[in-house]
Design a protein around this motif. Structure first.
Motif, mmCIF file in Angstrom:
data_model
loop_
_atom_site.group_PDB
_atom_site.id
_atom_site.type_symbol
_atom_site.label_atom_id
_atom_site.label_comp_id
_atom_site.label_asym_id
_atom_site.label_seq_id
_atom_site.Cartn_x
_atom_site.Cartn_y
_atom_site.Cartn_z
ATOM 1 N N ALA A 1 43.446 41.775 38.139
ATOM 2 C CA ALA A 1 44.429 41.079 37.497
ATOM 3 C C ALA A 1 45.608 41.736 37.173
ATOM 4 O O ALA A 1 45.535 42.821 36.681
ATOM 5 C CB ALA A 1 43.841 40.221 36.233
ATOM 6 N N ILE B 1 48.712 41.897 34.525
ATOM 7 C CA ILE B 1 49.520 41.514 33.375
ATOM 8 C C ILE B 1 50.853 41.631 33.465
ATOM 9 O O ILE B 1 51.113 42.717 33.427
ATOM 10 C CB ILE B 1 48.808 42.148 32.101
ATOM 11 C CG1 ILE B 1 47.441 41.644 31.981
ATOM 12 C CG2 ILE B 1 49.776 41.710 30.886
ATOM 13 C CD1 ILE B 1 46.569 42.503 32.534
ATOM 14 N N GLU C 1 45.163 31.881 33.340
ATOM 15 C CA GLU C 1 44.512 33.306 33.609
ATOM 16 C C GLU C 1 45.716 34.075 33.938
ATOM 17 O O GLU C 1 46.934 33.794 34.186
ATOM 18 C CB GLU C 1 43.776 33.011 34.859
ATOM 19 C CG GLU C 1 44.349 32.592 36.237
ATOM 20 C CD GLU C 1 43.555 32.428 37.536
ATOM 21 O OE1 GLU C 1 42.404 32.789 37.360
ATOM 22 O OE2 GLU C 1 43.990 32.119 38.504
ATOM 23 N N PHE C 2 45.524 35.293 34.053
ATOM 24 C CA PHE C 2 46.384 36.462 34.463
ATOM 25 C C PHE C 2 46.158 36.388 36.164
ATOM 26 O O PHE C 2 45.050 36.284 36.502
ATOM 27 C CB PHE C 2 46.186 37.690 33.855
ATOM 28 C CG PHE C 2 46.506 37.878 32.557
ATOM 29 C CD1 PHE C 2 47.900 37.953 32.070
ATOM 30 C CD2 PHE C 2 45.643 38.053 31.686
ATOM 31 C CE1 PHE C 2 48.210 38.068 30.734
ATOM 32 C CE2 PHE C 2 45.831 37.913 30.152
ATOM 33 C CZ PHE C 2 47.182 37.908 29.954
ATOM 34 N N THR D 1 38.919 47.008 31.736
ATOM 35 C CA THR D 1 38.072 46.448 32.633
ATOM 36 C C THR D 1 37.181 45.541 31.905
ATOM 37 O O THR D 1 36.697 45.886 30.768
ATOM 38 C CB THR D 1 36.906 47.218 33.374
ATOM 39 O OG1 THR D 1 37.853 48.155 34.296
ATOM 40 C CG2 THR D 1 35.826 46.700 34.265
ATOM 41 N N MET E 1 36.447 42.166 35.980
ATOM 42 C CA MET E 1 38.069 42.027 35.968
ATOM 43 C C MET E 1 38.669 43.526 35.812
ATOM 44 O O MET E 1 38.409 43.775 34.598
ATOM 45 C CB MET E 1 38.192 40.927 35.525
ATOM 46 C CG MET E 1 39.735 40.776 35.853
ATOM 47 S SD MET E 1 40.375 39.079 35.298
ATOM 48 C CE MET E 1 39.635 38.765 33.437
ATOM 49 N N CYS F 1 42.147 45.170 35.121
ATOM 50 C CA CYS F 1 43.289 44.589 34.726
ATOM 51 C C CYS F 1 44.377 45.587 34.389
ATOM 52 O O CYS F 1 43.899 46.729 33.853
ATOM 53 C CB CYS F 1 43.335 43.841 33.269
ATOM 54 S SG CYS F 1 41.992 42.608 33.404
ATOM 55 N N TYR F 2 45.673 45.540 35.041
ATOM 56 C CA TYR F 2 46.888 46.374 35.182
ATOM 57 C C TYR F 2 48.083 46.016 34.610
ATOM 58 O O TYR F 2 48.235 44.446 34.871
ATOM 59 C CB TYR F 2 47.150 46.667 36.374
ATOM 60 C CG TYR F 2 45.928 47.624 36.971
ATOM 61 C CD1 TYR F 2 45.739 48.972 37.321
ATOM 62 C CD2 TYR F 2 44.815 46.931 37.727
ATOM 63 C CE1 TYR F 2 44.889 49.443 37.778
ATOM 64 C CE2 TYR F 2 43.715 47.625 38.379
ATOM 65 C CZ TYR F 2 43.873 49.072 38.309
ATOM 66 O OH TYR F 2 42.889 49.865 38.812
ATOM 67 N N ASP G 1 39.539 35.962 30.500
ATOM 68 C CA ASP G 1 40.949 36.449 30.091
ATOM 69 C C ASP G 1 41.359 36.322 28.751
ATOM 70 O O ASP G 1 42.087 37.151 28.249
ATOM 71 C CB ASP G 1 41.919 35.349 30.918
ATOM 72 C CG ASP G 1 41.964 35.480 32.546
ATOM 73 O OD1 ASP G 1 42.665 36.323 33.048
ATOM 74 O OD2 ASP G 1 41.138 34.964 32.949
ATOM 75 N N VAL H 1 41.031 39.865 27.681
ATOM 76 C CA VAL H 1 42.116 40.545 28.361
ATOM 77 C C VAL H 1 43.254 40.342 27.392
ATOM 78 O O VAL H 1 44.008 41.283 27.245
ATOM 79 C CB VAL H 1 42.572 40.040 29.763
ATOM 80 C CG1 VAL H 1 43.926 40.884 30.257
ATOM 81 C CG2 VAL H 1 41.428 40.295 30.802
#
Length: 133
Positions: A8, A10, A32-33, A68, A80, A82-83, A118, A121
């Motif tokens: 995902a 960001i 969601e992202f 993660t 998931m 996430c970056y 999410d 996140v």
């Protein structure tokens, strides 16, 4: 139980973060992202760039790994990665799979109905931003 591994993005722009609303499937209308499934043998960052191009018609620059998230839904377990990302210069968002999008400031992050994974996140992002002021 089925296991799904996704990435995902960001996407940040001037202190605001892109939230997208799903336009299809079991979680239609949830926020969601953006991102998606990692294909077999695909590197995470490669998958993220591909997914953002497919979903948003945009090119991103990946800045930092954020977290993660592990979440178990009724029918599958989600991992998931996430970056934090930025749009590449001259790149624009085009909603190719989502119904809507919003750019949210930090104080607005909880103003949409995020999907359960999410939400985790958003919590990680909030902590990250507080620690990196």
């Amino acid at each position: 139980m089925k296991h799904i591994e996704v990435v995902a993005a960001i996407i940040e722009d001037n202190g605001r973060y892109l939230a997208t609303q799903r336009g299809y499937g079991e979680f239609k209308d949830g926020w969601e992202f953006p991102g998606g499934k990692i294909e077999k043998g695909e590197e995470r960052e490669t998958a993220l760039r591909r997914e953002i191009c497919e979903e948003l018609g945009a090119t991103i620059e990946i800045q930092n790994f954020l977290c993660t998230v592990e979440h178990t839904y009724d029918t599958f377990h989600l991992t998931m990665h996430c970056y934090i990302c930025h749009l590449a210069s001259a790149s624009h968002i085009h909603l190719l799979e989502h119904e809507a999008s919003q750019w949210l400031g930090v104080e607005e992050l909880l103003s949409v109905d995020w999907l359960p994974a999410d939400v985790k996140v958003v919590e990680s992002l909030t902590t990250y931003l507080q620690n990196n002021k």
